[in-house]
Design an enzyme around this catalytic site. Structure first.
Site, short mmCIF file in Angstrom:
data_model
loop_
_atom_site.label_atom_id
_atom_site.label_comp_id
_atom_site.label_asym_id
_atom_site.label_seq_id
_atom_site.Cartn_x
_atom_site.Cartn_y
_atom_site.Cartn_z
N THR A 44 0.81 -1.21 0.00
CA THR A 44 0.00 0.00 0.00
C THR A 44 0.85 1.26 0.00
OG1 THR A 44 -1.78 -1.13 1.17
CG2 THR A 44 -1.80 1.27 1.23
N ASN A 65 5.59 -0.88 3.75
CA ASN A 65 4.68 -0.37 4.77
C ASN A 65 5.40 -0.16 6.09
OD1 ASN A 65 2.51 -0.38 3.03
ND2 ASN A 65 1.65 -2.30 3.78
N LYS A 126 -7.33 4.49 4.60
CA LYS A 126 -6.02 4.20 5.18
C LYS A 126 -5.21 5.47 5.35
CE LYS A 126 -5.67 -0.45 3.16
NZ LYS A 126 -4.83 -1.35 2.35
N ASP A 127 -4.65 5.66 6.55
CA ASP A 127 -3.84 6.86 6.78
C ASP A 127 -2.65 6.91 5.85
OD1 ASP A 127 -2.21 4.90 7.98
OD2 ASP A 127 -2.66 5.55 10.02
N ARG A 128 -2.01 5.77 5.61
CA ARG A 128 -0.81 5.78 4.78
C ARG A 128 -1.11 6.16 3.33
NH1 ARG A 128 -1.68 0.60 6.67
NH2 ARG A 128 -2.09 -1.10 5.17
N ASP A 257 -9.17 -3.71 -1.53
CA ASP A 257 -8.03 -4.37 -0.89
C ASP A 257 -8.49 -5.25 0.26
OD1 ASP A 257 -5.02 -4.55 -0.51
OD2 ASP A 257 -5.61 -3.80 1.46
N HIS A 261 -8.12 -9.36 0.41
CA HIS A 261 -7.44 -10.09 1.49
C HIS A 261 -8.38 -11.09 2.15
CE1 HIS A 261 -3.59 -8.13 1.51
NE2 HIS A 261 -4.11 -6.92 1.67
N HIS A 303 -1.35 -1.40 -6.36
CA HIS A 303 -0.83 -2.75 -6.64
C HIS A 303 -1.99 -3.63 -7.06
CE1 HIS A 303 -2.60 -3.95 -2.82
NE2 HIS A 303 -1.93 -2.97 -2.22
N HIS A 446 -0.83 -9.71 -1.54
CA HIS A 446 -0.07 -9.13 -2.64
C HIS A 446 1.33 -8.86 -2.11
CE1 HIS A 446 -0.70 -5.34 -0.47
NE2 HIS A 446 -1.95 -5.75 -0.33
#
Length: 516
Positions: A44, A65, A126-128, A257, A261, A303, A446
């Site tokens: 991510t 990550n 997602k924060d990232r 995502d 998963h 991705h 992934h």
């Protein structure tokens, strides 16, 4: 910028003819079906870091990550890609969210440097993802903290965020959201079959939210709907595209995502997710149309993803398997000690690759012996494709040319940076899933250097543009220079790893704006 987390080119192509909403609109623009996240680190954070910087992880610093960094104030030296590890209030469980580890500007930051009236806004579950798309200089950045959509400390919640959060809380508490509950589209019917991965059975009541289960909510289209609601709220709050300035709104949608998963990529659940995503993006673009905004959409992914090996074996892929870590166990250090006479501290992360960071106390003379022994042992594992040391990576030039043809070593080099990447990096063979033991919420993943993880769709759309299809391989780092040229943004030479893509299929050239 619309980024769909874990949307591979394979998935986009599989359902492209069935889309009728927002994804169908994007498919009428300038479409590059073979775009690549060039690097081996198809996670991510690295993936999102390429989309609006135009720079690969080896240069932008986002090698994973998570990574180990000697300068980290933490005892374990662990670094999360979107955390201010220098802030004493930050913890691994509750990070102080920051883009400080991103070493290059994003498109929104370049734009703000050129025009102080331009605004740069990023929104994601997602924060990232929000941090990597917006960078360190955002006018607004929002993400989900497990309980609500939040922003940086000191920034006020404006307009309807509280209302949106309250609606989400009700959905999670009750499991209800009639707006998103829909009958199964006809093109999804062929995927409606039972399936088992380890102890988890699938096929009954897909994507339902059990009352009180926040994880279920994230693993459903409902979380994308909420993310788009926050994005629309912030568009209006910041009057994006409604002033005499060019703005950037970056939206990353994470549900695909989480569905990938939890359920894999070839089941009914993924089909339902993409059908809902198509509808939701159609509604979102319709809202922009109703406001009379002149906007350009860049659409891609961080991705792709691999389906659960159990289903892949059933569907003509007998080589699919789960990684067997039995040869990488507590006995490994003993084996290295036996072969090299050296002991070391070990870190193993079974995601895109296993990574070893050696004890920094090892002498200069001892390190080469330790690394060579470790490489030799790892390469004896039948499911490991390649093992690279720091010396291997330093001796490998940054890759260039067609990303489809890069060697595995070049792919690893594109996401390797001295000081952040490990001493020894491991890449698994094609078809080997890094999920050794499947469980609820995590049966597929992934992160490999293979094309099912690297190859993603890329499209640009603007009202009135002449669309075209260009199957030549391109990279996600081409997005930022393409948009910069389109809006006439002058960026210093060498700022991007990517190239401008000409979006005019006729005699015109949209890449001429930068030089002019």
């Amino acid at each position: 910028m619309v980024a769909v987390d874990q949307l591979s080119s394979d998935l986009f192509a599989q359902f492209r003819d069935d889309f009728t909403g927002g994804l169908a609109r994007l498919a009428q623009g300038a479409v590059f079906p073979s775009a690549y996240q060039g690097q081996a680190a198809t996670e991510t954070c690295p993936g999102h870091s390429t989309l609006l910087t135009g720079v690969r992880p080896a240069r932008n610093g986002i090698v994973g990550n998570n990574w180990v960094e000697a300068s980290s104030p933490r005892e374990d030296k662990a670094v999360y890609c979107a955390e201010d590890t220098t802030d004493p209030a930050s913890t691994r469980r509750k990070p102080v969210v920051s883009a400080r580890h991103l070493l290059v500007p994003t498109l929104g930051e370049w734009l703000k440097q050129a025009d102080e009236d331009s605004r740069n806004v990023a929104v994601s579950l997602k924060d990232r993802a929000a941090m990597m798309l917006g960078g360190t200089a955002t006018d607004a950045a929002w993400w989900w903290d497990g309980e609500a959509f939040v922003t940086h400390a000191g920034r006020p919640a404006v307009r309807d965020i509280d209302t949106i959060n309250a609606a989400i809380a009700r959905t999670i508490a009750t499991g209800d959201n009639p707006v998103l509950d829909r009958s199964t589209p006809g093109f999804c019917a062929r995927f409606d079959r039972s399936f088992t991965a380890g102890p988890v059975e699938f096929g009954a009541n897909p994507l339902a939210v059990r009352p009180g289960n926040e994880g279920d909510w994230r693993r459903s289209p409902r979380s994308d709907r909420a993310t788009l609601a926050v994005a629309l709220d912030q568009l209006d709050a910041n009057r994006l595209g409604q002033r005499d300035a060019t703005d950037v709104l970056a939206v990353s949608l994470s549900a695909t995502d989480y569905v990938g998963h939890a359920y894999g990529t070839n089941g009914l659940e993924m089909c339902l997710q993409l059908a809902a995503l198509d509808d939701m993006l159609g509604d979102f673009f319709g809202e922009l149309d109703d406001r009379g905004i002149d906007y350009v959409v860049a659409f891609s992914a961080d991705h792709g993803g691999q389906d659960a090996p159990e289903r892949l074996v059933e569907m003509a892929d007998p080589g699919a398997a789960r990684f067997d870590p039995s040869l990488i166990s507590d006995d490994l250090e003993l084996e290295v000690r036996s072969r090299a006479g050296i002991t070391f501290d070990r870190r193993l992360v079974y995601n895109y690759a296993s990574e070893f960071v050696l004890d920094p106390g090892l002498s200069t003379a001892d390190r080469p012996r330790t690394i060579e022994a470790l490489k030799a042992i790892l390469l004896e594992h039948p499911q490991i494709e390649a093992v690279f040391s720091e010396a291997d990576m330093l001796a490998t030039p940054a890759p260039d040319g067609n990303p489809q043809d890069w060697t595995v070593r070049q792919r690893a080099r594109a996401s390797w940076r001295k000081g952040r990447s490990g001493d020894v990096t491991i890449l698994l063979k094609r078809g080997v899933s890094a999920v050794s033991i499947p469980g609820e919420g995590y049966i597929a993943t992934h992160g490999s250097p293979w094309d099912y993880d690297r190859r993603v769709p890329l499209a640009f759309w603007r009202k009135g543009m002449d669309g075209f299809e260009q199957p030549v391989p391109v990279e996600t780092v081409d997005i930022a220079p393409t948009l910069a040229a389109l809006i006439g943004l002058d960026v210093p030479e060498g700022s991007f790893d990517g190239r401008c893509l000409d979006l005019d299929p006729g005699e015109g050239n949209t890449c001429g704006a930068v030089s002019e």
